[in-house]
Motif scaffolding. Structure first.
Motif, short mmCIF file in Angstrom:
data_model
loop_
_atom_site.label_atom_id
_atom_site.label_comp_id
_atom_site.label_asym_id
_atom_site.label_seq_id
_atom_site.Cartn_x
_atom_site.Cartn_y
_atom_site.Cartn_z
N THR A 241 -11.88 -6.13 3.24
CA THR A 241 -12.20 -4.71 3.14
C THR A 241 -11.09 -3.91 3.80
N ARG A 242 -11.32 -2.62 3.89
CA ARG A 242 -10.34 -1.75 4.53
C ARG A 242 -10.30 -1.98 6.03
N LEU A 243 -9.24 -1.50 6.64
CA LEU A 243 -9.10 -1.69 8.08
C LEU A 243 -10.10 -0.81 8.83
N GLY A 592 -4.75 -14.99 -7.28
CA GLY A 592 -3.46 -14.41 -7.65
C GLY A 592 -3.63 -13.10 -8.40
N THR A 593 -4.13 -12.08 -7.70
CA THR A 593 -4.30 -10.76 -8.32
C THR A 593 -3.69 -9.71 -7.39
N TRP A 594 -3.38 -8.56 -7.94
CA TRP A 594 -2.83 -7.47 -7.12
C TRP A 594 -3.85 -7.04 -6.07
N GLU A 595 -5.14 -7.03 -6.44
CA GLU A 595 -6.19 -6.62 -5.49
C GLU A 595 -6.21 -7.54 -4.28
N HIS A 596 -6.11 -8.83 -4.56
CA HIS A 596 -6.12 -9.78 -3.43
C HIS A 596 -4.85 -9.67 -2.59
N MET A 597 -3.73 -9.37 -3.25
CA MET A 597 -2.50 -9.18 -2.50
C MET A 597 -2.67 -8.01 -1.52
N ALA A 598 -3.23 -6.92 -2.05
CA ALA A 598 -3.39 -5.71 -1.23
C ALA A 598 -4.40 -5.93 -0.11
N VAL A 599 -5.53 -6.57 -0.42
CA VAL A 599 -6.54 -6.73 0.62
C VAL A 599 -6.07 -7.78 1.64
N GLY A 600 -5.20 -8.69 1.20
CA GLY A 600 -4.64 -9.67 2.13
C GLY A 600 -3.89 -8.99 3.26
N VAL A 601 -3.12 -7.94 2.90
CA VAL A 601 -2.40 -7.18 3.93
C VAL A 601 -3.39 -6.61 4.93
N ARG A 602 -4.50 -6.05 4.43
CA ARG A 602 -5.50 -5.43 5.31
C ARG A 602 -6.19 -6.48 6.18
N MET A 603 -6.47 -7.63 5.56
CA MET A 603 -7.15 -8.69 6.32
C MET A 603 -6.26 -9.20 7.45
#
Lengths: 950, 525
Positions: A241-243, A592-603
């Protein structure tokens, strides 16, 4: 994800009860907590900021509770409450696993007992106050008279006491035998207003085909924690989720389910959800422009957390746990840095990793043979792409019997490892906690004989579940017997008749996966909650701690493998508060999706907030076959993650970077080299984290705690104290992006030297972000140390020279740090290290800049290394001697006001080149002026000064 | 400091000459910049192309030349210069600072030359075998050519036969067709044909079902053996258990648990059949022959049968049994005449109406002749194709050197499985502990898409076998066979680097070119 495999709050009886309690409180205007302190029982420990008191519940006058409130030396308040002389014992050991030691209680702070409360005032400015109110029981932490944290302010505190099923049944409402149908008289249930009319799921619970026998009955714990003056809360990893945590209750709640902490192996997890994932750190920051506070709820059982913002500037949370005692730490802040210090003094700072562990890790499920591993290494070298670590997933092990090589494919494991080590590289091999139940497996046999396996309900038989190896049993880390035994397994030399891993080397490191624990045929892909651990505790009591113990055991085992010890590297999937002391984590099986890439940064950011900086996501995404563009972007995310590993599922196509076509292959080669060039930055940031607890990745609210516009930002962040601001691109087809600048400062593009101007109120600027370009800015006022000679692996860079990038701020000044040690052993704890400060000062007289190197180690020896307060620093220690010849080969200065007429060091004229451009103090944007000083021939170990005269 | 020409390749030495005067500039090799001669090899990168630092690791993009006197000179990337490791490519140790790496060129050179000799010897022996292959292809060519000549002659003869019979049939059939048509109107025949059609349809459907059941069985077998608990899907486990119950197999993991006992005996149920009912095997075997009956011939048989006296009437009417042998011919002549009369009057039916047996026999002969003609033609076509392929670089090589290996099967036991490739045909995986054989693919092409020129040694270093049995939850299996020169045709290793995509490595003399043809390639390192 198969959502039906995992519980929602309504499928967990205790969560259902907790949320119902909260709903009744909401509806009842005269709601008041039934818990109160009996003033006559208050006992203040002499000379210490600690008191105990008896607590009573209106609902059960016969049940006794005990409260224990302490203020630690650093101002952290610990609030503990447990049932006294109950039918059974609540699990009270969660904190003992999380904390590094029992904290020191302040000898100065004094409690004053009043009529209606107990109070203490403390802090340098006497600005902090703790108030423990008697009736109803309420704990408030205030700063400058403003409420910071309030426990039980909403009256949701409830500790379900132990009872017998029979006594409970007697109290069920009974129908009167006589009377007509319209007048069924119920026995009055005087507790219904608080507990509800029915005993909901007290004694047994079903989920899917599983029955939880709940032999101890209800024992859940509910507590509301409010932050009346803080509009943002962060933390409680791990959630995708978001930070800044969105709401789960209240009007227009963003999510409908509470945040769940119950370590679970969630197959193909959602990229935006409050579902629990592999790890749990029950720490939460509450933040406003005025202050930062935090709480740590030391509970090891399943916990659900509701978040609401009654107003945009206040936050209410409600924590519902299945078992355990109330043990909450209130961290008064008042800055994010203070909170990190307070939290890591409790649970420990991140271990300083081995230097190579910050380099690039290449993994796949699976490299299928010794020759495969050699071939992967050969192809990296052929392409001149740096890599430090090759990983082996579960298929190296014969029938998934960890440690036991499958000799058909790995006939020569030690020779293979030596071939990897010959280029300064390492192997990481997986060892999971499930042991195949096979007579031919010595590890299982020994575990069984020693009785160190987790037991099935009832506690007499070893639990049997299903995992990779088929039928399996689980090592019980709660059993002290298991620790020495586990350590003995990792010895590479034979140990008499005991089995040891002789087919290994001391430079073979370990990956602990599946330690939630993952059990394929268990409820929620884990163990039954009524399984029994050492000491008779049920699995439900310790579930979230379980993974950390296995991680810790392996960490200890690796440390004991050689003498003197080398720094262990152990990657874990499951974790808890304190896991940061034992190694690295990754965000599990992402897609391997853009959503997971983005949420990975937040996680990864959230994990940094949770004190666990050494974190990363699988580069490329575990599942799926990312197209080249996505893979490139994922490497851009990876090179700016503390832990940087590419990994892929067994069903995916191979995607090692050398397999790509141009331009992708060349881009990834450059990205890998960029990461390697910045290893000094990462290592220096990790030193700071290991000593101060400040995270390696710092979101805006941490770096600029007063800038409200940055509080919700979680797609850009700073790397340590370096001044590097990065915004990874997580979308397809991007060519530019908007970067937020939080202050009135110049920010330089790392690659093209373009100078952007921030503003005091914050400002967005557009930064180019073509595929090969990560938006990366250096904040004016920073000095970045890099090593720019590409090598095959990071140990081969040991004697390579440094480049310093001096990014002048508007005042013509800059500052940076560099920390170095051998990167492998613990000799830094004996003072074998280099810790320097580079400072650029504006020299009015010379109308120029002086750039100097100073010895921070000598200035602040006691703050240099985690765990030891060195009294002095020997400037001629053997590490320094070894590094004498390592020089600064290049100094690059951004933003110089005008062309120098002379650049000197120690009276020597230096060779330099100057490209005019925008200066640091101007308001204009544009390419900045760049001064390159060629080879000043200055050692990285010594004090020196470069004078730039303009 | 190092010498200015340290690390410079011989071909570039002429560019690294000190300028006439100290102040004269030196040009980076790409001409992008001029620097002082002092800046060459000063361990600081000045030139964008890296050319000012041939002998240090200062520039990331340059190459370092080690002379390797006593061995062969070689180029390494600058990233390996002064990194503390002694590169095997630089046996003279010049890639590291003085004193770090010993000069081992003498030994390395000796070993290298020894290896070269051995390699050359191997190649030379291998190329002799290869020449045998080529010779054998030549022999095969002659054989095929003579086969073609023979086949062409045979075809001419057969074509004559067919034409002759066709003519005969055409004439006979025009006479008998009408009569046969009339008989086919019989309700019994019509009904019979309908039954036949129905049976044929039923057989078709039955076969479809059988195939489908087998495919499902294979899928479930594969699932049972190969399912991966990572899918963490209890539904998969249920499916496996369900299949085991249905197919009466022991649970796969129970088998594994018993360690080494191997798969238990599959329990086959004895199904109960009614008497007369066909078993599945009979159905399989007999139904085809039943449906392949020549119904027209049977119709004529039937006519004969009906015409013949029934067994009961024969007792009364067949007087032949009572007549002395000596009188029999007369009696027969008499009855024939009588019957002819009776038939003519429509009182009795003759044993053989019209003609049909002759026609059907003729037709049969014609069909047979035509079949052999077609077969022969196909054979000819195949032979011709074989001949073309034999020297087709995309098949057996322009010299036919691969022809000898067509259908040659190489196998390798890896413990759980034995892998086999029958060259130019099919690759297979055979489980060693029982279970069905999986096709890993049929020969598809040589090194395709690898950028190798057709016919080059690199082209023949890989064979692709594709479209094997589909993997559960994955692609169709395929194999790449990677070949190098060796004295034996054999498989050395098997790997599955990606799921269901296999890599076989092996050797063959067919890849052994005579050593001199390879010489140039080998002296570069």
């Amino acid at each position: 994800v198969k959502t039906q495999d995992f519980k929602t709050c309504t499928q967990a009886a205790f969560c259902r009860r907790g949320r119902a309690l909260s709903a009744r409180a909401q509806e009842n205007p005269s709601w008041s907590s039934p818990y109160s302190i009996d003033p006559s029982t208050i006992s203040v420990l002499p000379g210490q900021a600690s008191f105990t008191a008896g607590v009573k519940s209106l609902l059960y006058p016969d049940v006794k509770f005990g409260l224990d409130v302490r203020v630690h030396k650093d101002g952290v308040v610990r609030v503990r409450m447990d049932e006294v002389n109950g039918l059974r014992k609540h699990y009270d050991e969660a904190a003992s696993w999380a904390l590094i030691a029992e904290p020191d209680i302040s000898p100065e702070i004094k409690w004053s007992v009043g009529k209606s409360d107990v109070r203490a005032v403390y802090g340098d400015k006497k600005d902090i106050e703790v108030v423990v109110a008697f009736q109803p029981l309420k704990v408030t932490l205030l700063r400058d008279g403003k409420e910071q944290v309030v426990l039980n302010g909403r009256g949701l505190l409830h500790m379900e006491h132990f009872r017998t099923k029979e006594s409970a049944e007697e109290k069920l409402p009974v129908e009167q035998p006589q009377g007509d149908d319209s007048q069924v008289v119920m026995q009055v249930n005087s507790r219904a207003w608080f507990e509800g009319e029915t005993e909901d799921g007290y004694w047994e619970e079903q989920f899917g085909s599983w029955t939880d026998t709940k032999p101890k009955g209800p024992e859940s714990l509910s507590i509301d924690i409010s932050f009346p003056n803080h509009g943002h809360v962060y933390g409680i990893p791990q959630h995708a989720t978001r930070l800044s945590l969105p709401t789960t209750t209240g009007e227009n709640a963003f999510y409908s389910e509470p945040y769940r902490l119950y370590n679970a192996d969630v197959f193909e997890y959602l990229a935006d959800s409050t579902m629990s994932l592999y790890g749990s750190i029950p720490v939460m920051h509450a933040h406003s422009a005025a202050s930062t506070v935090a709480i740590f709820n030391a509970v090891g059982s399943e916990t659900w957390i509701d978040v609401a913002h009654p107003t945009p500037r206040s936050t209410e949370t409600h924590w519902i746990s299945e078992s355990g005692i109330l043990d909450v730490f209130l961290m008064p802040g008042s800055t994010p840095a203070d909170v990190f210090g307070q939290y890591t003094r409790l649970t420990g700072t991140p271990a300083l990793p081995a230097h190579w562990a910050l380099a690039y890790h290449q993994c796949r499920w699976n490299y299928v043979s010794s020759d495969d591993v050699r071939d992967v290494q050969r192809r990296f070298d052929l392409e001149d792409m740096p890599v430090d670590v090759f990983w082996l997933d579960i298929e190296y092990a014969e029938e998934h019997k960890y440690f036991i090589w499958d000799k058909k494919y790995f006939p020569d494991p030690v020779d293979m490892t030596r071939d990897v080590e010959a280029v300064g590289r390492k192997m990481v091999v997986i060892v999971d906690p499930h042991l195949k139940r096979a007579a031919s497996y010595p590890v299982y046999q020994e575990a069984q004989e020693r009785g160190v396996l987790v037991k099935s309900p009832g506690g007499s038989n070893d639990y049997e579940g299903w995992c990779w190896s088929g039928s399996a049993a689980w090592v019980d880390g709660f059993n002290p017997e298991s620790w020495d035994w586990w350590t003995s397994l990792f010895k590479t030399a034979p140990q008499g008749d005991k089995w040891t891993w002789t087919e290994s080397t001391v430079d073979t490191y370990i990956w602990n996966d599946m330690n939630e624990p993952s059990v394929f045929n268990g409820p929620e892909i884990s163990m039954p909650r009524d399984n029994v651990h050492y000491g008779g505790w049920e699995h439900r009591d310790v579930h979230n701690i379980n993974g950390m113990l296995f991680h810790n055991m392996t960490f200890q085992a690796l440390k004991a493998r050689s003498d003197p010890p080398k720094r262990p590297f152990v990657l874990t999937r499951s974790f808890y508060a304190g896991s940061q002391r034992f190694g690295a984590m990754w965000t599990g099986d992402n897609l391997g999706t853009w959503e997971h890439m983005a949420v990975g940064v937040r996680m990864v950011l959230a994990n940094n907030i949770g004190g666990f900086s050494f974190a990363g996501s699988d580069v490329g995404g575990f599942f799926g076959n990312p197209e080249p563009e996505m893979l490139v972007r994922w490497y851009e995310v990876g090179i700016f993650s503390p832990f940087f590993r590419a990994h892929a599922h067994i069903d995916t196509k191979r995607r090692e970077p050398y397999l790509l076509d141009e331009p992708y292959k060349g881009i990834i080669r450059s990205l890998l080299r960029l990461r390697y060039s910045m290893l000094p930055v990462w290592y220096t940031a990790f030193r700071e984290a290991s000593v101060t607890g400040l995270p390696v990745l710092r979101p805006h609210y941490v770096a600029f705690p007063h800038d409200e516009a940055g509080f919700a930002l979680d797609d850009q962040y700073f790397v340590g104290s370096s001044g590097l601001l990065v915004k990874p691109i997580c979308e397809k087809g991007a060519t530019e992006t908007s970067v937020y600048l939080p202050d009135d400062q110049v920010y330089y593009d790392y690659f093209n030297h373009y100078a952007y101007r921030g503003a005091a109120k914050g400002k967005h600027v557009t930064v180019p972000a073509e595929l090969e370009k990560v938006p990366l800015l250096i904040r004016g006022g920073s000095i970045i140390s890099t090593r720019e000679r590409p090598r095959r692996s990071s140990p081969l860079m040991k004697y390579d020279p440094f480049t310093l990038r001096v990014a002048l701020n508007a005042a013509g000044e800059a500052h940076g740090e560099l920390y170095l040690d051998d990167g492998v052993t613990f000799s830094h704890q004996d003072g074998q290290f280099i810790w320097r400060e580079f400072v650029a000062t504006s020299d009015k007289k010379a109308r120029g800049v002086r750039i100097s190197s100073r010895n921070l180690a000598a200035q602040k020896p006691s703050e240099a290394v985690d765990g030891v307060a060195l009294a002095t620093y020997d400037i001629a220690n053997s590490f320094v001697k070894e590094m004498l010849g390592v020089r600064v080969e290049r100094v690059v200065v951004f933003g110089l006001a005008s062309k120098p007429n002379k650049v000197q060091a120690g009276g020597r004229d230096l060779y330099w080149e100057f490209t005019p451009g925008v200066t640091a103090s101007e308001k204009r944007q544009g390419t900045t002026s760049v001064l390159v000083v060629k080879d000043p021939d200055l050692s990285v170990t010594s004090d020196w000064e470069i004078v730039v005269q303009t | 400091g190092v010498e200015k020409i340290h690390g410079v390749a011989p071909s570039l030495l002429s560019r690294y000459v000190a300028p006439a005067s100290d102040s004269a500039p030196w040009s980076c090799l790409d001409g992008s910049k001029t620097i002082t001669w002092a800046a060459v090899n000063d361990d600081y990168c000045d030139c964008p192309d890296g050319s000012d630092e041939p002998g240090t690791g200062a520039c990331p993009n340059s190459m370092f030349y080690c002379k390797n006197e006593g061995h062969i000179g070689s180029l390494i990337p600058s990233t390996r210069v002064n990194d503390g490791l002694c590169e095997p490519e630089c046996c003279d140790g010049s890639d590291e600072r003085l004193g770090v790496c010993p000069n081992v060129c003498h030994e390395v050179g000796a070993v290298y030359r020894e290896q070269q000799t051995a390699e050359r010897k191997m190649r030379s022996t291998g190329s002799k075998i290869r020449r045998l292959y080529i010779a054998s292809a030549q022999k095969e060519k002659q054989k095929l050519e003579s086969q073609i000549t023979a086949a062409e002659a045979e075809i001419a003869d057969l074509e004559n036969d067919v034409a002759r019979m066709k003519d005969l049939i055409d004439r006979t059939e025009s006479l008998s067709a009408a009569a046969l048509e009339h008989k086919k109107q019989s309700p019994l025949y019509v009904s019979f044909m309908e039954h036949t059609e129905a049976l044929k349809s039923l057989q078709r459907e039955y076969k479809k079902r059988l195939a489908r059941e087998k495919a499902l069985g294979d899928i479930l077998d594969a699932l049972r053996r190969g399912y991966n608990p990572n899918y963490q899907d209890m539904a998969v486990l249920e499916a496996v258990r369900g299949w085991e119950a249905l197919a009466r197999l022991p649970h796969i993991n129970d088998v594994a648990k018993d360690d080494g006992e191997g798969e238990q005996q599959v329990i086959t149920g004895d199904e109960e059949y009614e008497e007369e009912e066909w078993t599945a095997e009979e159905l399989e075997k007999e139904l085809d022959s039943l449906l392949n009956s020549d119904y027209e011939a049977l119709l004529l048989e039937h006519e004969k049968h009906i015409g013949a006296p029934t067994p009961s009437s024969s007792l009364l009417l067949d007087l032949t049994a009572y007549i002395p042998d000596s009188l029999l011919p007369h009696y027969q002549a008499f009855t024939d005449t009588l019957m002819a009369w009776l038939e003519a009057l429509g009182i009795a039916q003759g044993p053989a109406s019209a003609d049909s047996p002759d026609t059907s026999k003729a037709r049969q002969a014609y069909t047979n002749a035509e079949n052999s003609l077609n077969a022969k033609k196909q054979e000819l076509q195949r032979t011709q194709e074989e001949l073309t392929r034999m020297f087709d670089p995309e098949w057996f090589g322009s010299e036919g050197e691969w022809k000898r290996l067509q259908g040659v099967c190489l196998s390798k036991d890896t413990g759980d499985y034995t892998y086999e490739v029958c060259l130019f045909d099919e690759a297979r995986q055979k489980p060693n502990k029982g279970g069905s054989i999986q096709s890993l693919g049929k020969f598809a092409s040589w090194n395709a898409g690898g950028g190798a020129a057709v016919g080059s040694p690199e082209y023949y270093s890989k064979q692709h076998y594709t479209r094997g049995t589909k993997c559960w939850n994955g692609p169709m299996r395929s194999v790449t066979v990677i070949l190098t020169c060796g004295l034996e045709n054999e498989l050395l290793s098997i790997a599955e680097p990606e799921k269901c995509e296999y890599q076989f490595k092996g050797t063959t003399p067919a890849l052994c070119l005579p050593p001199d043809a390879q010489e140039d390639k080998h002296d570069e390192l």
